[in-house]
Design a protein around this motif. Structure first.
Motif, PDB file in Angstrom:
ATOM      1  N   HIS A  41       0.867  -1.181   0.000  1.00  0.00           N
ATOM      2  CA  HIS A  41       0.000   0.000   0.000  1.00  0.00           C
ATOM      3  C   HIS A  41       0.904   1.231   0.000  1.00  0.00           C
ATOM      4  O   HIS A  41       1.517   1.545   1.022  1.00  0.00           O
ATOM      5  CB  HIS A  41      -0.909  -0.002   1.224  1.00  0.00           C
ATOM      6  CG  HIS A  41      -1.850  -1.170   1.271  1.00  0.00           C
ATOM      7  ND1 HIS A  41      -1.412  -2.457   1.423  1.00  0.00           N
ATOM      8  CD2 HIS A  41      -3.192  -1.236   1.142  1.00  0.00           C
ATOM      9  CE1 HIS A  41      -2.454  -3.278   1.400  1.00  0.00           C
ATOM     10  NE2 HIS A  41      -3.541  -2.565   1.223  1.00  0.00           N
ATOM     11  N   HIS A 119      -4.762  -3.830   9.090  1.00  0.00           N
ATOM     12  CA  HIS A 119      -4.952  -4.188   7.682  1.00  0.00           C
ATOM     13  C   HIS A 119      -3.822  -5.076   7.172  1.00  0.00           C
ATOM     14  O   HIS A 119      -3.678  -6.197   7.639  1.00  0.00           O
ATOM     15  CB  HIS A 119      -5.142  -2.921   6.834  1.00  0.00           C
ATOM     16  CG  HIS A 119      -5.618  -3.179   5.431  1.00  0.00           C
ATOM     17  ND1 HIS A 119      -6.785  -3.840   5.162  1.00  0.00           N
ATOM     18  CD2 HIS A 119      -5.063  -2.887   4.208  1.00  0.00           C
ATOM     19  CE1 HIS A 119      -6.937  -3.943   3.835  1.00  0.00           C
ATOM     20  NE2 HIS A 119      -5.906  -3.379   3.249  1.00  0.00           N
ATOM     21  N   GLU A 201     -11.500  -2.758   1.507  1.00  0.00           N
ATOM     22  CA  GLU A 201     -11.404  -4.174   1.164  1.00  0.00           C
ATOM     23  C   GLU A 201     -11.989  -4.983   2.316  1.00  0.00           C
ATOM     24  O   GLU A 201     -11.644  -4.725   3.474  1.00  0.00           O
ATOM     25  CB  GLU A 201      -9.939  -4.572   0.956  1.00  0.00           C
ATOM     26  CG  GLU A 201      -9.315  -3.951  -0.267  1.00  0.00           C
ATOM     27  CD  GLU A 201      -7.806  -4.152  -0.324  1.00  0.00           C
ATOM     28  OE1 GLU A 201      -7.235  -3.942  -1.406  1.00  0.00           O
ATOM     29  OE2 GLU A 201      -7.198  -4.481   0.706  1.00  0.00           O
ATOM     30  N   TYR A 203     -11.489  -8.200   3.758  1.00  0.00           N
ATOM     31  CA  TYR A 203     -10.591  -9.359   3.737  1.00  0.00           C
ATOM     32  C   TYR A 203     -11.389 -10.642   4.001  1.00  0.00           C
ATOM     33  O   TYR A 203     -12.224 -10.689   4.903  1.00  0.00           O
ATOM     34  CB  TYR A 203      -9.522  -9.219   4.828  1.00  0.00           C
ATOM     35  CG  TYR A 203      -8.295  -8.421   4.460  1.00  0.00           C
ATOM     36  CD1 TYR A 203      -8.180  -7.722   3.260  1.00  0.00           C
ATOM     37  CD2 TYR A 203      -7.215  -8.375   5.341  1.00  0.00           C
ATOM     38  CE1 TYR A 203      -7.024  -7.014   2.957  1.00  0.00           C
ATOM     39  CE2 TYR A 203      -6.066  -7.663   5.037  1.00  0.00           C
ATOM     40  CZ  TYR A 203      -5.967  -6.985   3.846  1.00  0.00           C
ATOM     41  OH  TYR A 203      -4.818  -6.285   3.550  1.00  0.00           O
ATOM     42  N   HIS A 252      -7.749  -0.267   4.180  1.00  0.00           N
ATOM     43  CA  HIS A 252      -7.016  -0.309   2.909  1.00  0.00           C
ATOM     44  C   HIS A 252      -6.657   1.078   2.388  1.00  0.00           C
ATOM     45  O   HIS A 252      -5.514   1.359   2.039  1.00  0.00           O
ATOM     46  CB  HIS A 252      -7.825  -1.053   1.850  1.00  0.00           C
ATOM     47  CG  HIS A 252      -7.227  -0.934   0.475  1.00  0.00           C
ATOM     48  ND1 HIS A 252      -6.135  -1.682   0.090  1.00  0.00           N
ATOM     49  CD2 HIS A 252      -7.532  -0.125  -0.575  1.00  0.00           C
ATOM     50  CE1 HIS A 252      -5.810  -1.353  -1.149  1.00  0.00           C
ATOM     51  NE2 HIS A 252      -6.633  -0.407  -1.578  1.00  0.00           N
TER      52      HIS A 252
END
Ligand code: ZN
Length: 299
Positions: A41, A119, A201, A203, A252
């Motif tokens: 990221h 994250h 997102e 997960y 995210h």
């Protein structure tokens, strides 16, 4: 180790029992360290600043950041003094640290240090056994059944599912509802049982040792969003040795980390990991079952 926590504990006890405490608030702060430096990221420098701001605005933490060398450079020199801190927050998803840092971190958490995994920190270190026990479950990095089971909700109970398969994926980013599964835990007490999280997102299919892991909240991963059709663990606590860990899979994008639900649960999770309690109240801007609530971009 963790002198600050000790002092803070003594001060807290004094505040309760002394009629005229002569204490400066700054003396009772906990020391937090954010680890970062590599991530898939690219926004990691910004999200580290977000996380630093969130911790600082609780009034409970001083915050340092320990940044690794860039990917491809030797990491043996990266050896933060974890023992000087009460809390470590990971915003790191990169190459393995040197053996010294890994051993230090295992000792830190094992001896009672607090850890928060944010994250993609749960993507890191797929082959580091102790780290995977700390995060409970993780994703990517070629994680498979070899790394441990999935955690699945079946008839109201969380079970370990050893079905072979990949560890870690996500569907299309979207806003989704978070469902609190334990409303009695200090981190989640007083939160709405269902609330909308900002675009993120979701997960899914995380897997790992899942030892001493307690699921606080899930989100339903819809097939329409290219998800699993399962209630996926989103917020978790894990015990590792004497240490307490809060694990949030959220965060995210910048907007995901400006969600007031993300911010509130992160701050409460950090406090709980350090003290085992949560004194922070639920803010009025917390999202509801119908509407996301996102903090404006910092100027
Ligand atoms: Zn992501």
């Amino acid at each position: 180790m963790r002198t600050t926590a000790l002092i803070a504990g003594i001060l807290a006890a004094c505040l309760l029992s002394c009629s005229a405490p002569d204490v400066q608030p700054s003396q009772s702060k906990y020391a937090a360290l954010i680890v970062d430096g590599q991530s898939n990221h690219r926004i990691w420098p910004t999200t580290s600043q977000y996380l630093k701001t969130y911790l600082e605005e609780t009034g409970m933490f001083t915050v340092d950041i320990a940044t690794t060398p860039p990917a491809g450079e030797p990491l043996e020199t990266y050896r933060p003094a974890f023992g000087d801190y009460d809390l470590v927050v990971s915003n790191y998803n990169g190459e393995p640290w040197g053996e010294g840092a890994m051993a230090d971190f295992e000792a830190f958490v094992g001896e009672g240090g607090a850890f928060v995994s944010v994250h993609a920190a749960n993507n890191a270190f797929p082959e580091w056994t102790a780290y995977n026990e700390m995060i409970g479950i993780g994703g990517w990095g070629d994680r498979t059944e070899r790394h441990g089971p999935y955690v699945r909700l079946r008839e109201g109970e969380f079970v370990r599912d050893h079905t072979p398969g990949i560890g870690g994926s996500h569907g299309i980013r979207h806003e989704f509802q978070i469902d609190i599964r334990d409303s009695e835990h200090p981190i989640t007490r007083g939160l709405p049982l269902n609330w909308m999280h900002a675009n993120d997102e979701l997960y899914d299919r995380l897997r790992g040792p899942a030892k001493n892991l307690h699921v606080l909240a899930t989100a339903f991963s819809t097939v329409e969003s290219e998800g699993t059709g399962e209630h996926e663990p989103i917020l978790m606590t894990i015990r590792y040795g004497e240490g307490r860990i809060f694990h949030t899979t959220l965060g995210h994008a910048l907007v995901s980390q400006r969600c007031n639900g993300f911010i509130t649960t992160f701050k409460r999770g950090a406090e709980w990991a350090v003290t085992g309690e949560v004194t922070q109240t639920v803010p009025s801007e917390f999202p509801t079952a119908d509407a996301v609530s996102v903090r404006p971009e910092p100027q």
